[in-house]
Design a protein around this motif. Structure first.
Motif, short mmCIF file in Angstrom:
data_model
loop_
_atom_site.label_atom_id
_atom_site.label_comp_id
_atom_site.label_asym_id
_atom_site.label_seq_id
_atom_site.Cartn_x
_atom_site.Cartn_y
_atom_site.Cartn_z
N CYS A 64 0.83 -1.21 0.00
CA CYS A 64 0.00 0.00 0.00
C CYS A 64 0.86 1.26 0.00
N GLN A 67 2.19 1.94 -3.50
CA GLN A 67 1.16 2.40 -4.42
C GLN A 67 0.62 3.77 -4.05
N CYS A 68 0.43 4.02 -2.78
CA CYS A 68 -0.20 5.27 -2.32
C CYS A 68 0.81 6.34 -1.94
N LYS A 88 -8.25 1.35 -0.47
CA LYS A 88 -7.84 0.09 -1.12
C LYS A 88 -8.61 -1.07 -0.49
#
Length: 98
Positions: A64, A67-68, A88
């Protein structure tokens, strides 16, 4: 013979210049800068400090974070600090990020 040689050189020049144009790659758009691995590791280490399944928490937090590009502060909650992290979902519809 001189005419043939001159024609050959001219033809070679034209072909080589056209090949150079075909081999030039168009610039690709730059990807957004990713969070540094050590930054994700330290933030996820803090986030997963009290987790029952620490290795699983670190794995999904790392995914995460990459990606974030953010991890909420604290060991639980505060997900409003990072909407991407909060939103998510896994295949079951529950939160993917710890």
């Amino acid at each position: 013979m001189k005419v043939l040689l001159a024609t050959f050189l001219l033809l070679s020049l034209v072909l080589s210049s056209s090949l150079v144009q075909f081999t030039r790659a168009a610039p690709t758009p730059a990807a957004p800068p990713a969070a540094a691995p050590s930054e994700c590791d330290s933030k996820c280490g803090t986030r997963c400090a009290n987790a029952g399944y620490k290795d699983r928490c670190l794995k999904y937090c790392g995914i995460c974070c990459k990606q974030c590009k953010c991890v909420p502060s604290g060991t639980y909650g505060n997900k409003s600090e990072c909407p991407c992290y909060r939103d998510k979902k896994n295949s079951k519809g529950t939160s993917k990020c710890p």
